[in-house]
Design an enzyme around this catalytic site. Sequence first.
Site, PDB file in Angstrom:
ATOM      1  N   CYS A   1     105.055  14.617  30.933  1.00 38.76           N
ATOM      2  CA  CYS A   1     106.022  14.695  29.834  1.00 38.76           C
ATOM      3  C   CYS A   1     106.462  16.148  29.591  1.00 38.76           C
ATOM      4  O   CYS A   1     107.340  16.413  28.778  1.00 38.76           O
ATOM      5  CB  CYS A   1     105.423  14.136  28.554  1.00 38.76           C
ATOM      6  SG  CYS A   1     104.866  12.439  28.715  1.00 38.76           S
TER       7      CYS A   1
ATOM      8  N   ASP B   1     104.589  18.587  28.348  1.00 40.14           N
ATOM      9  CA  ASP B   1     103.882  19.273  27.253  1.00 40.14           C
ATOM     10  C   ASP B   1     102.410  18.885  27.257  1.00 40.14           C
ATOM     11  O   ASP B   1     102.108  17.689  27.207  1.00 40.14           O
ATOM     12  CB  ASP B   1     104.392  18.795  25.872  1.00 40.14           C
ATOM     13  CG  ASP B   1     105.817  19.200  25.574  1.00 40.14           C
ATOM     14  OD1 ASP B   1     106.071  20.395  25.499  1.00 40.14           O
ATOM     15  OD2 ASP B   1     106.654  18.298  25.410  1.00 40.14           O
TER      16      ASP B   1
ATOM     17  N   CYS C   1     107.335  24.037  26.721  1.00 37.61           N
ATOM     18  CA  CYS C   1     108.457  24.937  26.499  1.00 37.61           C
ATOM     19  C   CYS C   1     108.090  25.992  25.446  1.00 37.61           C
ATOM     20  O   CYS C   1     107.016  25.937  24.834  1.00 37.61           O
ATOM     21  CB  CYS C   1     109.673  24.140  26.047  1.00 37.61           C
ATOM     22  SG  CYS C   1     109.432  23.332  24.465  1.00 37.61           S
TER      23      CYS C   1
ATOM     24  N   CYS D   1     107.702  18.875  19.635  1.00 37.44           N
ATOM     25  CA  CYS D   1     106.707  19.948  19.810  1.00 37.44           C
ATOM     26  C   CYS D   1     105.835  20.075  18.557  1.00 37.44           C
ATOM     27  O   CYS D   1     104.621  20.274  18.644  1.00 37.44           O
ATOM     28  CB  CYS D   1     107.388  21.301  20.057  1.00 37.44           C
ATOM     29  SG  CYS D   1     108.401  21.350  21.534  1.00 37.44           S
TER      30      CYS D   1
END
Lengths: 406, 141
Positions: B37, B39, B63, B106
């Site tokens: 994914c 992350d 990211c 996030c």
Amino acid sequence: MVKLPIYMDNHATTPMDKRVLDAVLPYFTEKFGNAASRNHSFGWAAEEAVDKARNQIAALINAKAKEIIFTSGATESDNLAIKGVVEFYKDKGNHVITCVTEHKAVLDSCKALERAGKATVTYLPVDKYGMVDPDDVRRAITDKTVLITIMSANNEVGTIHPIAEIGRIAKEKGVLFHCDATQGVGKIPMDVEKAGVDLLSASAHKIYGPKGVGILYVRSRGPRVRLTPIIDGGGHERGLRSGTLNVPGIVGFGAACEIAGQEMEQESARLRDLRNRLQANLFERLDEIYLNGHPTERLPGNLNLSFAYVEGESLLMGIKDVAVSSGSACTSATLEPSYVIRALGTDEELAHSSIRFGLGRFNTAEEVDYVAERVTAEVRRLRDLSPLYEMAKEGIDLKSVQWKRD
Amino acid sequence: MAYSSKVLDHYNNPRNVGSFPKDAEDVGTGVVGAPECGDVMKLQLKITPEGVIEDARFKTFGCGSAIASSSYVTELVKGKRIEEAMTIKNSAIVQELNLPPVKIHCSVLAEDAIKAAITDWKSKHEKDEKSAAAPGKAAQG
């Protein structure tokens, strides 16, 4: 010292060559005529300039000037080729063959035709290097097939498809062959006769020309290709693409093609050397990096690498004075990692970790060394931050881990 | 997309990067997300027997916004009691870091990481209570 920022994203677009700019400028001001104005000198001057450009472009791909149709860019050319052929030949058949790593301009044109019930489409797979197998093309052809559309070189991984072989199969089976050569024209040799290409899309801004101008090559003999236009109006471009011609853009495209043709041999050798230098530099300094695309059959300026355990967008952020692009989901609007890289069978994780370096006419060895330096430092820093790198170094097989997905 | 100055600051100078020994009694570890994914966050909290978060460490694959979210969270939880840390909402992270809508996941991941780390610490202590109830076994250890 190198001048920052460094542009190394030449598959996305290129700066206009100064020589092209010089050719273009008069056509904005004193030579501003409409090429369709047949009854005064302003119009004649514009028409003459367009004719010259048509010849310059045709010469680069071994076509005839009258076979070049000007459009707003390769996206429009792809739409016109695919939708125009399917519509015109609807009594003959309705099957289109393409491949999964094509540009969205091709894939989405195909999907639009499927949705409208106008075509059935076969999306051929590619091998682990991103190359389509001509035998797959042959096997996919049915008596309903009206068009094969395969790109010359891929925009992300740079893989060059065996276009001439596909062209031969198309001729043998009497099926039209469209080639989206946006990344190939002006960078690698393209001869529509030798390659058996019936329709070809290209764009000026990928070869140091202006944005907003493209061409569709439409074969006039052996066979004569017919199309239904997608834009109606004043009947410009033999009725295939109405709309006042973008004369400065067209002049620029012509000049860009002439320069690209003259310099292709030395320039592609220079770019290959620079690309290989970048690749060697990075492989020497970093472990666990992987090449995406074909090791040899690849555009001279293309280098697409996956840096394991480092997410692509975070790497782009770290090398902010270097303009490159990533196949990471976070850099796309769809939140999906690159469909091109995934189509090669690459792990999703490595698709998130991919970076595309696109070297071009104005890049130097000094810039390449700086980029290698910056990327190495940033990959090391981000790996120190990466739980995946830590786990891998501890000997944990990341594939055996039960991940908690949100 | 332009990054907020706070995201850039955390990305360029991440706070509390690193690892505590996973097996230590006072450490709770939360690993959330998945490599495919794009992350993965690992958050570790050092927690006193009284349930106060003394220290925190993180490592993140993701990211810039994911890195910034986890870095910020290590600062946010320090000194808090675990009950209080459990109530931290992702919206607090979004607000602090000025995350755009596409980066909200996030902050959700960072919230999940706090909960996962505290849950891990608690499960270690439940085991303690159980082994305390069986003194013979504890003596062997």
